[in-house]
Design a protein around this motif. Structure first.
Motif, short mmCIF file in Angstrom:
data_model
loop_
_atom_site.label_atom_id
_atom_site.label_comp_id
_atom_site.label_asym_id
_atom_site.label_seq_id
_atom_site.Cartn_x
_atom_site.Cartn_y
_atom_site.Cartn_z
N ASN A 289 0.94 -1.25 -0.04
CA ASN A 289 -0.08 -0.02 0.10
C ASN A 289 0.87 1.26 0.02
OD1 ASN A 289 -2.87 -0.98 0.57
ND2 ASN A 289 -1.94 -2.28 1.82
N TRP B 202 0.67 5.51 -0.53
CA TRP B 202 0.05 6.75 -0.74
C TRP B 202 0.78 7.91 -0.46
CZ3 TRP B 202 0.07 3.49 3.56
CH2 TRP B 202 -0.06 3.93 4.72
N ASN C 59 -4.40 7.72 -2.33
CA ASN C 59 -3.66 6.43 -2.49
C ASN C 59 -3.11 6.05 -4.21
OD1 ASN C 59 -4.41 5.54 -0.08
ND2 ASN C 59 -6.11 4.48 -0.52
N GLU D 131 -3.20 0.41 -3.80
CA GLU D 131 -3.98 -0.17 -2.73
C GLU D 131 -4.00 -1.68 -2.82
OE1 GLU D 131 -8.30 0.37 -0.75
OE2 GLU D 131 -7.23 2.22 -1.91
N ASN D 132 -3.37 -2.53 -1.83
CA ASN D 132 -3.55 -4.05 -1.86
C ASN D 132 -3.14 -4.39 -3.18
OD1 ASN D 132 -4.79 -3.75 0.59
ND2 ASN D 132 -6.77 -3.78 -0.44
#
Length: 438
Positions: free
Chosen positions: A276, A278, A302, A305-306
């Motif tokens: 992740n 950001w 972000n 993300e994942n």
């Protein structure tokens, strides 16, 4: 005086704008006061103080723009610099990608200024040097380091009604320790907004320990190894990856984020789902300005993300071409970490290599984000959960995308160059050859 209050900065820029005859005009005013101390061979070599101020005027007629700068702010000087910018604008060719200045914006309250950092004294700098030099000398190690601290402001105003102002402080410390027999090298760096968080003594001890541990390094065969990357080792590779998130380059087929046959990888999973990444200008550990050089407000956003690409950067021109909202380039990068300490990660490694730092990183293939570079200042072989011995430095060929797909463990975060980066344990990191450099 190089540091102007919000009110004084507004007054100076309003006066400059009052002289403008252009279609649009933008004024940027900045100033800084900074001190430094440098030492080498266990002796302070230089110490200094700088004070700078600068005003930049960009005047535009239609698609033509001209820029002029000055560091004197009386009325006559302000009118002179505005006239000069206008003269240059009329001589300039048209810019087909010109964007008019933004109108008024709303910005978050900044967290980038700390009084204690702004008030660092020469005595404080001297003590930082002493806390590095003295323990080095006691260990038969030679120290070379640099501390630079700054207190500054930036302000912007334009003929469309925009006004932005931000004050900031920063202190950067870096030190290299070399054993006096010439066979060992250690290194550490620290950068902080709040000087209360700077522990130069601890950083120096870390570098001394690395130098002593890395003496008389042994050569091992290049190849693919499990590695533990300290944050200073992976930060530049991650930063280079982030640059590939430029939407225009991706749309035009010029980056890793371009899809074969057209389109971009926005919305696709490109790395391990634990990744992740950001940006957040209001993060307490790595605060940054709430606005950028175009006057755009910066917000938390972000980018991965994942493991999935969530956003690409769109400058104002390209966003207009694509009919989307602009997405400014981030002012900091934050990668999620885990709870594991460096010691925990070493204990959990049966066979691998600890890398303190990577440097001299160069692009091999921008389409795959393949980079090459060298290890430096402490590279160690790990066996059965312990550091067994120092090893000679390697050249590597690796992509941060492959690296983040081969992720085994995420460790605790550290601040590096204004970013938060975790320790990472990665399998199959590619070392291609040995380097004799210490």
């Amino acid at each position: 005086m190089a540091i102007y209050s919000k009110e004084d900065a507004r007054r100076i820029m309003e006066k400059a704008l009052s002289f403008s005859k252009a279609d649009t005009c933008e004024v940027n005013l900045s100033g800084s006061e900074s001190g430094n101390i440098r030492y080498a061979r266990n002796t302070v070599s230089t110490a200094g103080y700088r004070s700078n101020q600068n005003l930049v005027v960009q005047s535009s007629f239609g698609l033509k723009s001209g820029t002029a700068t000055i560091d004197e702010f009386d009325d006559a000087s302000l009118e002179k610099v505005v006239r000069r910018a206008e003269e240059l604008a009329k001589l300039s060719p048209e810019n087909p990608e010109f964007m008019e200045p933004l109108g008024p914006q709303q910005y978050d309250e900044s967290k980038t200024y700390v009084d204690a950092t702004a008030n660092i004294t020469p005595e404080f700098r001297a003590q930082v040097a002493a806390d590095s030099i003295n323990p080095a000398a006691e260990k038969d190690v030679t120290a070379a380091g640099f501390l630079d601290d700054s207190n500054g402001f930036s302000a912007m105003m334009n003929s469309k009604g925009l006004f932005a102002y931000n004050k900031s402080t920063n202190a950067n410390f870096t030190v290299t320790m070399r054993t006096n027999d010439g066979t060992g090298s250690g290194w550490a760096t620290r950068d902080v907004t709040d000087v209360a968080k700077l522990n130069a003594s601890m950083a120096s001890k870390r570098a001394i320990d690395k130098a002593l541990m890395s003496r008389k390094a042994q050569a091992i065969e290049p190849g693919k190894y499990t590695v533990i990357l300290e944050p200073s080792a992976s930060s530049q590779l991650l930063g280079n990856m982030l640059f590939s998130f430029n939407a225009r380059n991706a749309d035009e087929g010029r980056s890793f984020m371009s899809k074969e046959g057209g389109g971009t990888k926005l919305g696709e999973k490109i790395v391990d789902e634990r990744v992740n990444l950001w940006t957040d200008p209001l993060n307490e550990e790595v605060p940054s300005s709430p606005w950028n050089g175009s006057g755009q407000a910066l917000k938390k956003m972000n980018f991965i993300e994942n493991g999935v690409v969530k956003n690409l950067f769109y400058d104002r021109y390209w966003a207009k071409q694509k009919g989307v909202d602009p997405v400014p380039f981030p002012s900091n990068g934050i990668m999620a970490g885990g709870d594991a300490s460096l010691e925990d990660m070493i204990k959990d490694t049966k066979k691998g290599i600890l890398v303190t730092r990577l440097w001299y990183i160069r692009t091999v293939d921008p389409q795959t984000l393949l980079y090459t570079g060298l290890t430096r200042d402490g590279t160690f072989f790990i066996e059965n959960g312990k550091i067994k011995y120092p090893i000679k430095n390697f050249r590597f060929n690796e992509s941060p995308i492959i690296m983040l797909n081969n992720l085994e463990t995420l460790g605790q975060q550290e601040r590096v160059d204004g970013n938060l980066i975790p320790y990472m344990k990665v399998r199959d990191f590619t070392f291609t050859s040995l380097s004799d450099a210490v």
